[in-house]
Write a protein that holds these residues in place. Structure first.
Motif, PDB file in Angstrom:
ATOM      1  N   ILE A   1     134.056  63.227 -29.985  1.00 23.33           N
ATOM      2  CA  ILE A   1     134.301  63.215 -31.430  1.00 23.33           C
ATOM      3  C   ILE A   1     135.542  62.377 -31.714  1.00 23.33           C
ATOM      4  N   ARG A   2     135.387  61.404 -32.606  1.00 24.33           N
ATOM      5  CA  ARG A   2     136.509  60.553 -33.013  1.00 24.33           C
ATOM      6  C   ARG A   2     136.862  60.849 -34.466  1.00 24.33           C
ATOM      7  N   PRO A   3     137.751  61.794 -34.705  1.00 25.15           N
ATOM      8  CA  PRO A   3     138.112  62.114 -36.089  1.00 25.15           C
ATOM      9  C   PRO A   3     139.126  61.138 -36.662  1.00 25.15           C
ATOM     10  N   SER A   4     139.053  60.943 -37.966  1.00 26.32           N
ATOM     11  CA  SER A   4     140.155  60.281 -38.664  1.00 26.32           C
ATOM     12  C   SER A   4     141.235  61.342 -38.860  1.00 26.32           C
ATOM     13  N   MET A   5     142.254  61.067 -39.658  1.00 29.62           N
ATOM     14  CA  MET A   5     143.376  62.000 -39.774  1.00 29.62           C
ATOM     15  C   MET A   5     142.915  63.350 -40.313  1.00 29.62           C
TER      16      MET A   5
ATOM     17  N   TYR B   1     140.031  60.387 -44.530  1.00 30.27           N
ATOM     18  CA  TYR B   1     140.675  61.611 -44.057  1.00 30.27           C
ATOM     19  C   TYR B   1     139.585  62.553 -43.565  1.00 30.27           C
ATOM     20  N   CYS B   2     139.996  63.654 -42.953  1.00 30.03           N
ATOM     21  CA  CYS B   2     139.005  64.582 -42.403  1.00 30.03           C
ATOM     22  C   CYS B   2     139.484  66.018 -42.597  1.00 30.03           C
TER      23      CYS B   2
ATOM     24  N   VAL C   1     135.521  69.732 -39.898  1.00 25.40           N
ATOM     25  CA  VAL C   1     135.587  69.755 -38.437  1.00 25.40           C
ATOM     26  C   VAL C   1     134.930  71.030 -37.900  1.00 25.40           C
ATOM     27  N   CYS C   2     135.312  72.166 -38.471  1.00 25.88           N
ATOM     28  CA  CYS C   2     134.758  73.445 -38.021  1.00 25.88           C
ATOM     29  C   CYS C   2     133.247  73.495 -38.240  1.00 25.88           C
ATOM     30  N   TYR C   3     132.809  72.981 -39.364  1.00 23.55           N
ATOM     31  CA  TYR C   3     131.367  72.955 -39.664  1.00 23.55           C
ATOM     32  C   TYR C   3     130.593  72.148 -38.623  1.00 23.55           C
TER      33      TYR C   3
ATOM     34  N   ASN D   1     131.880  59.466 -34.890  1.00 28.99           N
ATOM     35  CA  ASN D   1     133.027  59.476 -35.785  1.00 28.99           C
ATOM     36  C   ASN D   1     132.959  60.713 -36.667  1.00 28.99           C
ATOM     37  N   LEU D   2     134.112  61.167 -37.132  1.00 26.34           N
ATOM     38  CA  LEU D   2     134.140  62.315 -38.038  1.00 26.34           C
ATOM     39  C   LEU D   2     135.175  62.047 -39.130  1.00 26.34           C
ATOM     40  N   ALA D   3     134.707  62.030 -40.369  1.00 28.37           N
ATOM     41  CA  ALA D   3     135.578  61.789 -41.521  1.00 28.37           C
ATOM     42  C   ALA D   3     134.929  62.403 -42.746  1.00 28.37           C
ATOM     43  N   ASP D   4     135.738  62.683 -43.762  1.00 26.27           N
ATOM     44  CA  ASP D   4     135.186  63.135 -45.034  1.00 26.27           C
ATOM     45  C   ASP D   4     134.311  62.032 -45.621  1.00 26.27           C
TER      46      ASP D   4
END
Length: 300
Positions: A144-148, A182-183, A188-190, A207-210
C-alpha cells in the motif's frame, strides 16, 4: 479474526488498532525494536500488517543508513517470517514517496519509480524485495502506497498549519495555486478491513488517497472554518517569496526553497486501482470531511 500489527503504537497503528477493537478483531502487537520480536508473532493469525518504519525526517538530520536498516532490512526479515508462517495476508504500508518525490503528472501504480531521498529509496528497496519473492498459492501480498495520512493524533505538517491559522497568523503564499492528495485514516481503516474480510482482492501494489485533491489555500480555509476564524490569505508576489526563500537558504530562515516547494508543489495520487478491485466508485470519507475531523481533534 486475528491479525499481527507492527508499529501499533504509531499514528496509523493506534487508529487501526482502535478500529479493530470496535469491530471485535483481535490483534497482536509486534515490537520490531526487541531482539526477540519473532516470538511475538501469531503464526496462525489471518494477516501481518507492517506499519513500523522510520518516517521521513523533514529536518534532514538523520543518518541515511538508518532508513535502510529500519525500512528495508526489517521489512525483509518480517516478510521472510510471513512466508514461513500460516498467515494468509501480508500488508506492507510503503509510501507514494517510494515512487517519486516530485509529481509533475498524476502518480499511478505504473509511475516509474525514481525516489531521490533515502526515505523513498529505503521504501522502494523494501518493495523490490517483496516483489522478488514467489508467493505460495492461497497467500496474498499487498503493498500500500498512501499519500499523506491524516486523522486524530496526526502531528505532522497539518498540525503546524493548524497552529499558524489558529493563532491568527496570515498565510502569505496565496499567490501559489497547487493540488495535493491526502488520505483520511478512516479510508485507510476501511481499505485494510476490506482486504482482510474479502478473498476476491488480488495481491499487488495499490496507491491509497482520498478521492478529492485540495490546494494549500483550500486547506487554510478549512482550518479557519474548523477554528471559527476567518481565513487570512495574502497573495504576496511569487518573485518576492522566491527571493525570500533563497535568502532563507543562506541564513537558515524558517522559509527556504525546500520548504517553499513542499508547501506549494503539486502532488496528485490516483486511487482508481484500489477502487476498481473493491468495486466502489467512492471511498467512504471525502477529503474535506476527513480533514475537518482531523483539525477538530487538534482542539481536544
Amino acid at each position: 479474526m486475528r491479525v499481527n500489527i507492527s508499529g501499533s503504537t504509531g499514528f496509523v497503528g493506534v487508529n487501526l488498532a482502535r478500529y479493530f477493537k470496535s469491530n471485535s478483531c483481535k490483534f497482536v502487537s509486534i515490537n520490531l525494536r526487541k531482539p526477540n520480536w519473532k516470538f511475538e508473532i501469531d503464526f496462525e493469525a489471518k494477516a501481518i500488517i507492517h506499519l513500523a518504519g522510520k518516517a521521513h525526517d523533514k529536518k534532514n538530520t538523520s543518518n541515511p543508513k538508518n532508513y535502510f536498516d529500519i525500512n528495508t532490512k526489517l521489512t525483509h526479515d518480517l516478510f521472510d517470517v510471513f512466508l514461513a508462517s500460516n498467515c494468509r495476508d501480508f500488508i506492507f504500508f510503503s509510501s507514494v514517496k517510494a515512487a517519486t518525490d516530485k509529481a509533475e503528472d498524476i502518480v499511478t501504480e505504473e509511475t516509474i519509480t525514481n525516489p531521490q531521498t533515502a526515505y523513498g529509496q529505503s521504501k522502494m528497496q523494501a518493495e523490490q524485495y517483496i516483489l522478488s519473492k514467489a508467493i505460495p498459492q492461497g497467500r496474498r501480498v499487498f503493498i500500500i502506497r498512501p499519500s499523506m495520512i491524516h486523522g486524530p493524533g496526526n502531528k505532522g505538517n497539518l498540525n503546524l498549519l493548524y497552529q499558524l491559522v489558529s493563532k491568527g497568523i496570515p498565510w502569505p503564499l496565496g499567490a501559489f495555486h497547487n493540488q495535493r492528495s491526502y488520505c483520511s485514516i478512516d479510508n485507510v481503516c476501511y481499505v485494510v478491513n476490506q482486504i482482510l474480510e474479502r478473498e476476491d482482492i488480488p495481491s499487488g501494489v495499490y496507491n491509497l488517497a482520498d478521492d478529492e485533491t485540495l490546494s494549500t489555500n483550500e486547506l487554510i480555509e478549512l482550518i479557519a472554518i474548523s477554528t471559527n476564524r476567518k481565513a487570512r490569505i495574502f497573495s504576496i508576489p511569487k518573485k518576492l517569496i522566491n527571493t525570500i526563500a533563497k535568502i532563507g537558504d543562506v541564513l537558515h530562515l524558517p522559509l527556504n526553497t525546500e520548504r517553499l516547494d513542499k508547501l506549494t508543489e503539486n502532488f496528485v495520487v490516483s486511487n482508481l486501482k484500489i477502487k476498481e478491485v473493491l468495486g466502489i466508485e467512492k471511498l467512504p470519507v471525502t477529503s474535506k470531511e476527513g480533514l475537518v475531523k482531523t483539525f477538530q481533534s487538534f482542539t481536544k
